[in-house]
Design a protein around this motif. Structure first.
Motif, short mmCIF file in Angstrom:
data_model
loop_
_atom_site.label_atom_id
_atom_site.label_comp_id
_atom_site.label_asym_id
_atom_site.label_seq_id
_atom_site.Cartn_x
_atom_site.Cartn_y
_atom_site.Cartn_z
N LYS A 242 28.48 -3.50 71.09
CA LYS A 242 27.67 -2.62 71.94
C LYS A 242 27.98 -2.88 73.40
CE LYS A 242 24.27 -0.31 70.76
NZ LYS A 242 23.80 0.72 69.85
N THR B 122 22.70 4.12 67.31
CA THR B 122 24.01 4.51 67.84
C THR B 122 24.13 6.03 67.75
OG1 THR B 122 24.90 2.47 66.95
CG2 THR B 122 26.48 4.12 67.66
N TYR B 210 20.60 0.14 73.06
CA TYR B 210 21.69 -0.74 73.46
C TYR B 210 21.55 -2.19 73.07
CZ TYR B 210 18.50 -0.66 77.46
OH TYR B 210 17.38 -0.67 78.24
#
Lengths: 408, 289, 310
Positions: A242, B122, B210
């Motif tokens: 990420k 995501t 995130y």
């Protein structure tokens, strides 16, 4: 007349009950302490699933076959909350309180370290498929066995794969979280990078509790290495990916010591998981098989049928460990309830084993580690894990270099 | 130079994230004197609400925020009204242990129901960032920073320009007098807690895009909220911004120029020194007993 | 009430001395030893929090220091067990002096978070030290492996001795002028100061004693476990458990830690096997219930004794 009838009934029932009890006692009771909550709750549940799979398979054939008779397996597990002291206590409980016949290993080097010390004390062989820190094998223990290779060796495939890539990577950066296994994996990378002509620009261990990776990876991005080597567990691997995307950093290759082989990784990251390379001790395309699990591919597919996900290599290693114990029991003709003398013989037999399983060869060296188990490397291609190293065992060629984020 | 600017920016954005999820903690303490040990669980709940709505119904995470707000407000209101309210008069130690008990209940229920799997949201645009003169600015984090500013500004408006806000302030300053003036203390406490929960929930929702989320993630967030609020001044809402920014920038710069392990040590040493030297927070407006 | 309790306690204590000889399983001996050591840890925390009213969130810092001192001495210098743990305790106590003097001037939540920062900082320092300074000493994430020690019976008796020591000290302190000073600090520190009590000295002494014993216990448990890492011995969850056990049992009382530690450990043992996930929920409910439904029990004791102190 009625009295005689009644007495016969009672006697008959009693006999039926007692014989029921006696035959109910004719099984192998196997216990293990594993994290189901805490930092490794997720990883521990994989080990539990693997052992359950083995037990179900064995029991579907009636049980472990000793001297012509079959003895089913009964598993007993307790959550160690990812705390080492708990694992020690629970292992002791299983052994001295529940008086299990045999034990198996849990998950996580710290916990297994503690639990195996207890197992050693009580002379219970412990086979583990999930704890590979080198220190585990440096204590001179006789009763600890591991089906996976040592942490520093596990990552060898991820580094040696560089020989197959063109243009060959020249520089690398190594990062890892600051717990034992991942720190050792990082050191393994370092050792093999030196052997493979990759210059290491930076080596950093970061706190496992670090929330934000961006600032650290920023520094790495600046150095522009060809490869990013990461010592990781699942969470660290996911966080790293990420972060890499957020700071728009694509090295030519990124490898993890653990994480991508767990289905959560691909499931959660989707397309962002592509190109990732991971260390592994097993892949379903490898040409191994055994009478219980079948071929590697069969294990892979049957596991999916049962759990709705493909197995990770720790699960394969754990199942293979249980199987190794089973074969040793069958060979020695040990029957339940297992006595201390039996377990000592079991320990000695395990050192003599040279066993081919769906997982590969299981041959325990004098320090308990599996010496015949070369590491492999897998890569995520189109959402699937593909064995890419070593070349003669690979099912796909590695995709290199990694496509930059903005081009995907 | 570019590296420094990027690291600084990272730190500022990180600080915004910290501020976003710590402001609620400061509000609750400032008004009720309650140190909420299950604060991190509210971040977790907000994150999971977004995760599930996104995963099951394919709703964009930003659009799930209203659900987060409503759910967490109701949750906060009810928990305060029926549970925490009973101990507001008691010494703070009681609220520690009560909120700790609630922390256990929420975290383990979440673990039981949702399992320990690590998850994250995501989307097709996850990780997207702007490249401004060589400096990368991730959009999602920028949004969270924006949220932090909105929250602080919003709370300011609420507290100083609205009826409810004035009642909250009055209660915070002197409960007895407020009561005499006709303020329904119980309701105000419940509303305050609800607001605190709601803004924390929004932060959680954004964070799910995130960071990695999992049921037991709460406690470290609670600890950081504690640190942020102490640095900025307990009970002083804009202080959450200051505290967050200091923490974020220090962590970011030390991680980039030294290493992240040391940044961890630095953070706590900094906090320790701050407390010894200036317990009322960096701007000096925190409540000191 | 205390007079009637004393013979019962002495009887139980004597009975406990014989438990390992009655043939109970290794696991039960271990469990008892674990309870004894938790009583010890909780008692240390209670000595400061219960009597001075200063809620310490960094107690595990001293436990960890003691663990490391003892582990390093035993593993690297082959110093015998007893000396190692005593040195661990002494060093913990000295660190407590150094840390205590500045932090004990803070109040309530600020003291709590300063001590928490101290404990977390210690963990990071030990993790980073070797790399930063360039000498292998603490071994960072690799941890320290101690020599294999004696069996559970040994730790049973060691734990027993520590438990008696900590509870005994708490008992004596409660009855002494020192304890009186501590309670004065808890009730109304400012007034105590004005009437001539050297509050800083009293607080710091209590803090140091608590730290020293936590250090000793840290050394004992390191030897028992045979392996320690910074994450294991500086874990904030250990502090949290001390807090919960104290509060459940009755903070500021001599037997509170005994009750709290035993109760929580036993509940955990009974529940967690069959309810690995839900036992946490159950414990949470118990904590909430105790706080809400026993206003006289725990809260009552606290409100009666605490007044305005945080």
């Amino acid at each position: 007349m009625k009295k005689i009838f009644l007495t016969c009934m009672v006697l008959g029932i009693a006999l039926a009950l007692t014989s029921g009890i006696t035959s109910a006692q004719q099984k192998f009771r196997i216990g293990y302490a594993v994290p189901l909550t805490g930092t490794f709750g997720r990883d521990g549940s994989l080990v539990r699933d693997a052992y359950a799979y083995w037990a179900e398979l064995v029991n579907s054939k009636g049980g472990i076959e000793v001297k012509g008779k079959k003895y089913p397996v009964e598993l007993s597990f307790i959550d160690d909350k990812s705390i080492a002291a708990e694992n020690a206590k629970l292992t002791e409980k299983l052994i001295t309180d529940d008086k299990v016949d045999l034990i198996l290993g849990g998950f996580g080097s710290d916990s297994v370290f503690a639990g195996s010390a207890v197992a050693e004390k009580y002379k219970y062989p412990m086979i583990c498929g999930s704890a590979s820190s080198n220190k585990l094998f440096e204590r001179g223990f006789k009763y600890y066995f591991s089906t996976i290779g040592k942490a520093t060796e596990e990552v060898r495939g991820c580094v040696e794969i560089s020989q197959m890539l063109s243009p060959k990577p020249k520089t690398g950066v190594i990062i890892g979280s600051d717990i034992l296994f991942t720190a050792l994996a990082a050191e393994g990378y370092k050792k093999y990078a030196a052997q493979n002509g990759i210059e290491i620009l930076h080596f950093e261990l970061f706190p496992i509790t670090l929330q934000d990776y961006n600032s650290m990876l920023l520094k790495v991005k600046q150095m522009n290495p060809d490869v990013l080597f990461v010592g990781s567990h699942l969470m660290v691997a996911m966080k790293t990916m990420k972060a890499l995307k957020e700071i728009d950093f694509t090295p030519k290759m990124v490898t993890f010591s653990y994480g991508p082989t767990v289905p959560d990784f691909v499931k959660s990251l989707g397309k962002d998981a592509e190109y990732v390379v991971a260390a592994s001790e097993w892949a379903p395309n490898l040409p191994y098989k055994d009478p219980l699990f079948g071929t590697a591919r069969q294990f892979n597919d049957d596991y999916f049928k049962k759990y709705g996900r493909y197995p990770d290599y720790v699960e394969a290693a754990s199942a293979a460990g249980a199987y190794a114990m089973q074969i040793a029991i069958e060979k020695l003709g040990i029957t339940p309830p297992v006595k201390e003398a039996d377990r000592v013989r079991l320990m000695e037999e395990l050192y003599k084993q040279n066993l081919t399983t769906f997982y590969g060869v299981v041959k325990f060296g004098p320090d308990g580690a599996n010496e015949a188990h070369p590491p492999v490397a897998v890569q995520i291609q189109n959402g699937k894990l593909r064995n890419v190293f070593p070349r003669d065992a690979a099912e796909a060629t590695p995709w290199y270099p990694m496509k930059p984020w903005k081009e995907r | 130079m570019l590296l420094f600017l990027q690291s600084l920016l990272n730190g500022i954005l990180l600080g915004g994230i910290y501020a976003a999820y710590s402001a609620g903690f400061s509000l609750i303490f400032g008004v009720m004197g309650v140190i909420n040990i299950f604060h991190g669980e509210m971040v977790m709940l907000g994150a999971f609400i977004t995760y599930w709505i996104f995963t099951l119904f394919h709703v964009d995470p930003f659009l799930t925020i209203p659900f987060s707000i409503i759910a967490l407000f109701v949750f906060g209101y009810l928990v305060q009204r029926f549970v925490i309210n009973r101990v507001v008069e008691a010494p703070p130690m009681i609220s520690y242990i009560l909120t700790f008990g609630i922390h256990l209940i929420i975290a383990y229920t979440a673990l039981w129901v949702w399992t320990a799997d690590f998850r994250t949201v995501t989307t097709s645009y996850s990780g997207f960032n702007a490249n401004v003169g060589g400096i990368i600015i991730p959009y999602a984090r920028l949004a969270t920073f924006g949220l932090a500013l909105v929250v602080v500004a919003g709370l300011y408006v609420l507290l100083y320009k609205s009826e409810v806000g004035r009642a909250i302030q009055a209660t915070a300053q002197d409960k007895e007098v407020a009561r005499l003036m006709g303020v329904n203390i119980r309701r105000i406490y419940a509303i305050t807690f609800g607001i605190g929960a709601a803004i924390t929930g929004i932060a959680g929702s954004l964070i799910s895009t995130y960071f990695i989320i999992f049921p037991q993630m709460g406690l470290p967030y609670t600890i950081i909220a504690f640190c942020v609020v102490v640095l900025g001044g307990m009970g002083y809402i804009p202080g959450a911004l200051w505290g967050g920014l200091i923490l974020g920038v220090v962590q970011s710069l030390t991680a980039t120029y030294l290493n992240s392990g040391i940044s961890g040590a630095f953070t706590f040493i900094l906090l320790f020194v701050m407390l010894i030297v200036r317990p009322s927070g960096i701007v000096g407006k925190g409540i000191v007993e | 009430m205390k007079k009637r309790l004393a013979p019962v306690i002495i009887f139980i204590a004597l009975a406990l001395l014989f438990v390992p000889y009655v043939g109970v399983s290794g696991y039960l001996i271990r469990l008892f030893a674990i309870i004894f050591l938790w009583i010890g840890k909780t008692g240390c925390w209670n000595l400061v929090a219960g009597y001075t009213g200063y809620i310490d969130f960094g107690a595990v810092g001293y436990y960890g220091i003691g663990s490391y001192v003892a582990a390093l001495l035993m593993a690297k210098a082959h110093v015998p067990f007893l000396i190692s743990i005593l040195l661990g305790g002494i060093i913990s106590g000295l660190v407590a002096l150094f840390i205590g003097l500045p932090t004990l001037r803070l109040k309530g939540a600020y003291f709590g978070i300063a001590t928490l920062a101290f404990a977390e900082a210690m963990k990071q320092i030990i993790l980073e030290f070797d790399k930063t300074v360039g000498i292998p000493f603490f071994e960072g994430p690799h941890g320290i492996t101690l020599p294999i020690g004696p069996g559970n019976e040994f730790f049973y008796y060691v734990g027993f001795v520590i438990m008696v020591a900590v509870i005994g000290i708490t008992y004596r302190v409660e009855r002494s002028k020192f304890g009186y000073a501590l309670r004065a600090i808890r009730e109304a520190e400012h007034a105590a100061e004005l009437s001539g009590v050297d509050t800083l000295k009293a607080k710091t002494e209590a803090y140091m004693i608590s730290a020293a014993f936590l250090g000793i216990i840290g050394g004992i448990e390191a030897y028992w476990l045979t392996y320690i890492t910074p994450h294991m011995v500086f874990d904030v969850l250990i502090t949290i458990q001390m807090v919960v056990m104290s509060l459940l049992g009755g903070i500021g009382t001599v037997l509170g830690p005994v009750v709290g530690a035993s109760f929580l450990t036993i509940i955990y043992e009974l529940l967690h096997r069959d309810f690995p996930y839900t036992y946490g929920i159950i414990v949470g409910f118990i904590v909430v219930a105790v706080v809400l439904l026993m206003p006289k029990g725990i809260a009552g004791t606290l409100t009666a004794k605490f007044g305005t102190k945080a």
